[in-house]
Scaffold this motif. Structure first.
Motif, mmCIF file in Angstrom:
data_model
loop_
_atom_site.group_PDB
_atom_site.id
_atom_site.type_symbol
_atom_site.label_atom_id
_atom_site.label_comp_id
_atom_site.label_asym_id
_atom_site.label_seq_id
_atom_site.Cartn_x
_atom_site.Cartn_y
_atom_site.Cartn_z
ATOM 1 N N ASP A 1 -9.200 -9.449 -3.874
ATOM 2 C CA ASP A 1 -9.930 -8.348 -3.263
ATOM 3 C C ASP A 1 -9.018 -7.408 -2.491
ATOM 4 O O ASP A 1 -9.484 -6.477 -1.829
ATOM 5 N N MET A 2 -7.720 -7.674 -2.543
ATOM 6 C CA MET A 2 -6.747 -6.816 -1.867
ATOM 7 C C MET A 2 -5.773 -6.277 -2.910
ATOM 8 O O MET A 2 -5.937 -6.515 -4.103
ATOM 9 N N GLY A 3 -4.785 -5.541 -2.449
ATOM 10 C CA GLY A 3 -3.850 -4.957 -3.400
ATOM 11 C C GLY A 3 -2.592 -4.462 -2.731
ATOM 12 O O GLY A 3 -2.149 -5.002 -1.701
ATOM 13 N N ALA A 4 -2.004 -3.406 -3.292
ATOM 14 C CA ALA A 4 -0.716 -2.908 -2.826
ATOM 15 C C ALA A 4 -0.758 -2.493 -1.362
ATOM 16 O O ALA A 4 0.216 -2.718 -0.618
ATOM 17 N N ALA A 5 -1.858 -1.878 -0.914
ATOM 18 C CA ALA A 5 -1.933 -1.406 0.471
ATOM 19 C C ALA A 5 -1.805 -2.562 1.450
ATOM 20 O O ALA A 5 -1.068 -2.482 2.451
ATOM 21 N N GLU A 6 -2.499 -3.683 1.170
ATOM 22 C CA GLU A 6 -2.434 -4.841 2.061
ATOM 23 C C GLU A 6 -1.061 -5.515 1.993
ATOM 24 O O GLU A 6 -0.539 -5.975 3.017
ATOM 25 N N VAL A 7 -0.473 -5.554 0.810
ATOM 26 C CA VAL A 7 0.860 -6.151 0.678
ATOM 27 C C VAL A 7 1.886 -5.329 1.444
ATOM 28 O O VAL A 7 2.726 -5.862 2.177
ATOM 29 N N GLU A 8 1.809 -4.006 1.309
ATOM 30 C CA GLU A 8 2.736 -3.125 2.033
ATOM 31 C C GLU A 8 2.573 -3.284 3.541
ATOM 32 O O GLU A 8 3.567 -3.354 4.280
ATOM 33 N N ALA A 9 1.323 -3.345 3.995
ATOM 34 C CA ALA A 9 1.075 -3.480 5.436
ATOM 35 C C ALA A 9 1.614 -4.813 5.949
ATOM 36 O O ALA A 9 2.199 -4.887 7.036
ATOM 37 N N PHE A 10 1.431 -5.883 5.173
ATOM 38 C CA PHE A 10 1.897 -7.208 5.581
ATOM 39 C C PHE A 10 3.421 -7.236 5.671
ATOM 40 O O PHE A 10 3.993 -7.721 6.653
ATOM 41 N N LEU A 11 4.100 -6.694 4.651
ATOM 42 C CA LEU A 11 5.560 -6.694 4.640
ATOM 43 C C LEU A 11 6.125 -5.797 5.737
ATOM 44 O O LEU A 11 7.136 -6.124 6.367
ATOM 45 N N SER A 12 5.485 -4.659 5.974
ATOM 46 C CA SER A 12 5.934 -3.765 7.042
ATOM 47 C C SER A 12 5.757 -4.422 8.407
ATOM 48 O O SER A 12 6.601 -4.271 9.299
#
Length: 333
Positions: free
Chosen positions: A59-70
């Motif tokens: 239910d998540m995607g690139a936006a959540e991955v980017e936010a987590f890594l940042s």
């Protein structure tokens, strides 16, 4: 959708469809990833889920991955290697487990990768360090310095891969899944023979007790079912006790615990008065540096420790620069 990662392991036992973390483990094992990599990838997946309010990654995607890594880089202040590890885990999760191809992650704030030279011990420091160690920890510390083996390559060394007649060690399935040959120092030949004899006695005792099988990589156990009990496939440095393999539940004798070596190195450093941070990898750095100091060709030094790129080996030429010791300081003039 709310996902509870702490309950993931319960569903297989109850006969339900495997949950996400179980499926992640299954795919990692099918692709022959190591147990350590499996544990790391599962841990990063769990942290990613918890950081996003227990939502399912589907239910998540690139936006959540980017936010987590940042967040890891900015608030967590992690090293670049740690952020890359988390990225690799999440990319594997989405691509191999969920079948979702993430777009290029342009919005990630990257952790800064500092330029550092490796910590290297002098010859005198190595001598003082090893003089304060004995037994198996001494031998395991001597292999990275004497042969350029990585710590796990030394721990996973099989009896068949030590060639005493040619003074040669074959490191199997090293970094990048590659095999290579390196030198067996004459100083270590007799201590290694004693370790092989000790391993043989343990193996014979295990066979009499109805055990004696060792873990084999990449489905070799199915291809060569008798090999698991052959002495040549046993570890040179077996553990003192048998334990259950978390991957299949079978009781086997694993290899020596790397944590014991780390504690022995720390104690020896303290007794030797060495203030540099020292690990088995520090001794491997010292191996490459001292070979270059003695005039060995850089290509030879690249091959013995198993560097994929000669640029990795060239790092040690910066260590040889000695911080300008060949020049005279203006203050001394």
């Amino acid at each position: 959708m709310i996902y509870r990662p702490e309950n993931a392991d319960m569903h297989v036992a109850r006969g339900r469809a495997p949950r996400l973390l179980d499926e992640l483990r299954r795919v990692l094992r099918v692709k022959h990833y190591s147990l350590r990599t499996e544990q790391i990838y599962v841990d990063w997946t769990r942290r990613f889920i918890l950081a996003n309010g227990r939502r399912h990654p589907r239910d998540m995607g690139a936006a959540e991955v980017e936010a987590f890594l940042s967040h890891l880089a900015v608030q967590g202040n992690v090293a670049a290697s740690t952020q890359n590890q988390a990225l690799s885990a999440l990319l594997f999760l989405y691509r191999e487990v969920l079948g979702i191809e993430l777009p290029w992650l342009d919005g990630v704030t990257r952790a800064k990768r500092p330029t550092r030279v490796p910590t290297v011990l002098s010859r005198d420091e190595v001598t003082r360090l090893l003089a304060r160690m004995d037994g198996r920890p001494w031998l395991l510390a001597s292999l990275p310095y004497g042969s350029g083996l990585r710590l796990m390559e030394a721990l996973r060394l099989r009896v068949k891969d030590v060639d005493f007649s040619r003074n040669e060690i074959t490191a199997r399935d090293g970094k990048g899944g590659k095999d290579r040959r390196t030198m067996l120092p004459r100083t270590l030949a007799d201590p290694l023979r004693r370790e092989v004899e000790r391993a043989h006695h343990l193996h014979e005792a295990d066979l009499r007790a109805g055990f004696g099988a060792v873990w084999l990589p990449h489905a070799l156990a199915r291809k060569y079912p008798a090999a698991t009990r052959e002495f040549g496939w046993q570890y040179v440095f077996p553990s003192a006790h048998r334990s259950r393999d978390p991957r299949d539940g079978q009781e086997r004798r694993h290899h020596f615990d790397d944590g014991m070596l780390a504690r022995a190195l720390k104690k020896a450093c303290r007794e030797a008065g060495i203030v540099k941070p020292v690990s088995a990898h520090t001794l491997r750095h010292s191996f490459a540096t001292h070979l270059l100091e003695s005039g060995s060709d850089i290509r030879t030094v690249q091959e013995l420790p198993g560097h994929r790129d000669v640029k990795t080996t060239q790092i040690y030429t910066h260590v040889l620069n000695r911080g300008g010791q060949d020049a005279t300081s203006p203050l001394d003039r």
